[in-house]
Design an enzyme around this catalytic site. Structure first.
Site, PDB file in Angstrom:
ATOM      1  N   SER A  66      -3.432 -15.474 -12.705  1.00 52.16           N
ATOM      2  CA  SER A  66      -4.580 -15.480 -11.783  1.00 52.16           C
ATOM      3  C   SER A  66      -5.373 -16.776 -11.775  1.00 52.16           C
ATOM      4  CB  SER A  66      -5.522 -14.327 -12.109  1.00 52.16           C
ATOM      5  OG  SER A  66      -4.970 -13.133 -11.642  1.00 52.16           O
ATOM      6  N   LYS A  69      -5.448 -18.489  -8.534  1.00 51.88           N
ATOM      7  CA  LYS A  69      -6.366 -18.087  -7.458  1.00 51.88           C
ATOM      8  C   LYS A  69      -7.424 -19.161  -7.190  1.00 51.88           C
ATOM      9  CE  LYS A  69      -5.476 -13.227  -8.383  1.00 51.88           C
ATOM     10  NZ  LYS A  69      -5.761 -12.036  -9.164  1.00 51.88           N
ATOM     11  N   TYR A 191       2.432 -14.958  -3.080  1.00 47.13           N
ATOM     12  CA  TYR A 191       1.455 -14.619  -4.130  1.00 47.13           C
ATOM     13  C   TYR A 191       2.121 -14.556  -5.519  1.00 47.13           C
ATOM     14  CZ  TYR A 191      -1.779 -11.889  -6.943  1.00 47.13           C
ATOM     15  OH  TYR A 191      -2.578 -11.455  -7.970  1.00 47.13           O
ATOM     16  N   TYR A 243     -13.209 -10.790 -13.745  1.00 47.08           N
ATOM     17  CA  TYR A 243     -13.173  -9.398 -13.257  1.00 47.08           C
ATOM     18  C   TYR A 243     -14.373  -8.613 -13.772  1.00 47.08           C
ATOM     19  CZ  TYR A 243      -8.552 -11.441 -13.343  1.00 47.08           C
ATOM     20  OH  TYR A 243      -7.515 -12.324 -13.248  1.00 47.08           O
ATOM     21  N   VAL A 261      -3.578 -13.169 -16.633  1.00 47.69           N
ATOM     22  CA  VAL A 261      -2.989 -12.233 -17.599  1.00 47.69           C
ATOM     23  C   VAL A 261      -1.877 -12.857 -18.451  1.00 47.69           C
ATOM     24  CG1 VAL A 261      -3.552  -9.995 -16.551  1.00 47.69           C
ATOM     25  CG2 VAL A 261      -1.483 -11.203 -15.834  1.00 47.69           C
TER      26      VAL A 261
END
Ligand code: GLN
Length: 307
Positions: A66, A69, A191, A243, A261
């Protein structure tokens, strides 16, 4: 602080945090990630003057997941400016990274670009901006970290594609609200590839220097984001980068940052430095347990944060 002082701080923190090994859990919902050696631990610091500190496994490549992102969002923000906020919000979600529940109430507009739903929207827009999105993402990442060897780990990408049904569900659901425009399979393919990018802590710390330098890559003085865009991206990282642990990260560490992760975390101190940590064992929110511990000690020891 001098670079030698930073080096001493990093060496000390490395040995203090090492005993935490075994207290977290490696991500296992993507089989290729579950094979990673849980004992890996690396830290890299890059100053805006160009000094590097590399400790432990700082030069071993791992799956950035992530953290990608941030790169895709920077690419889209650069081209679309504020228009992107018509399709994705800028509030912490307070939910796990792959949660579906808010999306129904909020009519397919994800809370922020750093939960999976938000990142899928961002990648969907990126596919409209770039005819060859996978090449464009790799080119951007190579440019910001100054390393042309950065690659997609095809094995991780394939493994992830075979276990991406939740991401497909998010994408189809948002498509039903008109917030995804491309074919969902093509989107999930891009993605999963962006998540599979392999980089080391040193690469990641270098790649975040343009953010620490308010949008200008210090390696070649190229402006990649306006000062205002860099501020906005930093604000999103500081409020949404971890998050449903974003508040706790701000409380304990006090830096804008982003986790993945794969066990990586990158953060930066504006105007000064960027720092990347890698330890694959995660806490229950999916953030590197030793990574957060390291960064908390770092900002405490150097007595500096954004607050
Ligand atoms: N590829 C992962 C996923 O989509 C990325 C999640 C993460 O790093 N938090 O589930």
């Amino acid at each position: 602080m001098t670079i030698e002082n930073y080096r001493k701080v990093i060496e000390r923190i490395y040995s203090e945090v090492l005993p935490y090994q075994g207290t977290g859990k490696v991500a296992d919902y993507i089989p290729a990630l579950a094979e990673v050696d849980p004992g890996r631990f690396g830290i890299a610091v890059e100053t805006l003057e160009g000094d590097t500190i590399a400790q432990g496994d700082a030069e071993i490549c791992f799956s950035i997941q992530s953290i990608s992102k941030v790169f895709t969002f920077a690419m889209v923000l650069r081209h679309m400016g504020e228009d992107i906020f018509k399709s994705v919000g800028r509030e912490p979600s307070g939910n796990p990274f792959n949660s579906l529940i808010q999306l129904e109430h909020e009519k397919g507009i994800p809370r922020n670009p750093f939960i999976n739903a938000g990142a899928l929207v961002v990648t969907d827009r990126l596919m409209e901006l770039y005819p060859r999105p996978k090449e464009a993402i790799l080119d951007f990442v190579r440019e910001v970290c100054g390393n042309d060897d950065i690659y997609y780990d095809r094995r991780v990408a394939q493994s992830e594609l075979m276990h991406a049904d939740r991401n497909r569900a998010l994408a189809y659901f948002m498509k039903s609200f008109g917030n995804i425009r491309n074919d969902v399979e093509a989107l999930v393919d891009v993605y999963c590839h962006q998540c599979s990018i392999a980089m080391s802590c040193v690469d990641l710390a270098r790649a975040f220097r343009f953010l620490a330098n308010r949008g200008v890559n210090p390696a070649d003085n190229e402006r990649l984001l306006t000062e205002s865009q860099a501020k906005r991206l930093g604000a999103l990282m500081a409020t949404c980068g971890f998050y449903d642990e974003s508040g706790d990260f701000a409380f304990r560490v006090g830096l804008p940052g982003k986790s993945g992760v794969g066990g990586g975390i990158v953060a930066y101190l504006p105007g000064k430095l960027s720092i990347a940590v890698w330890s694959p064992e995660l806490d229950p929110h999916g953030n590197s347990l030793m990574g957060i511990e390291t960064l908390e000690r770092f900002t405490t020891d150097i007595a500096s944060s954004i607050f």
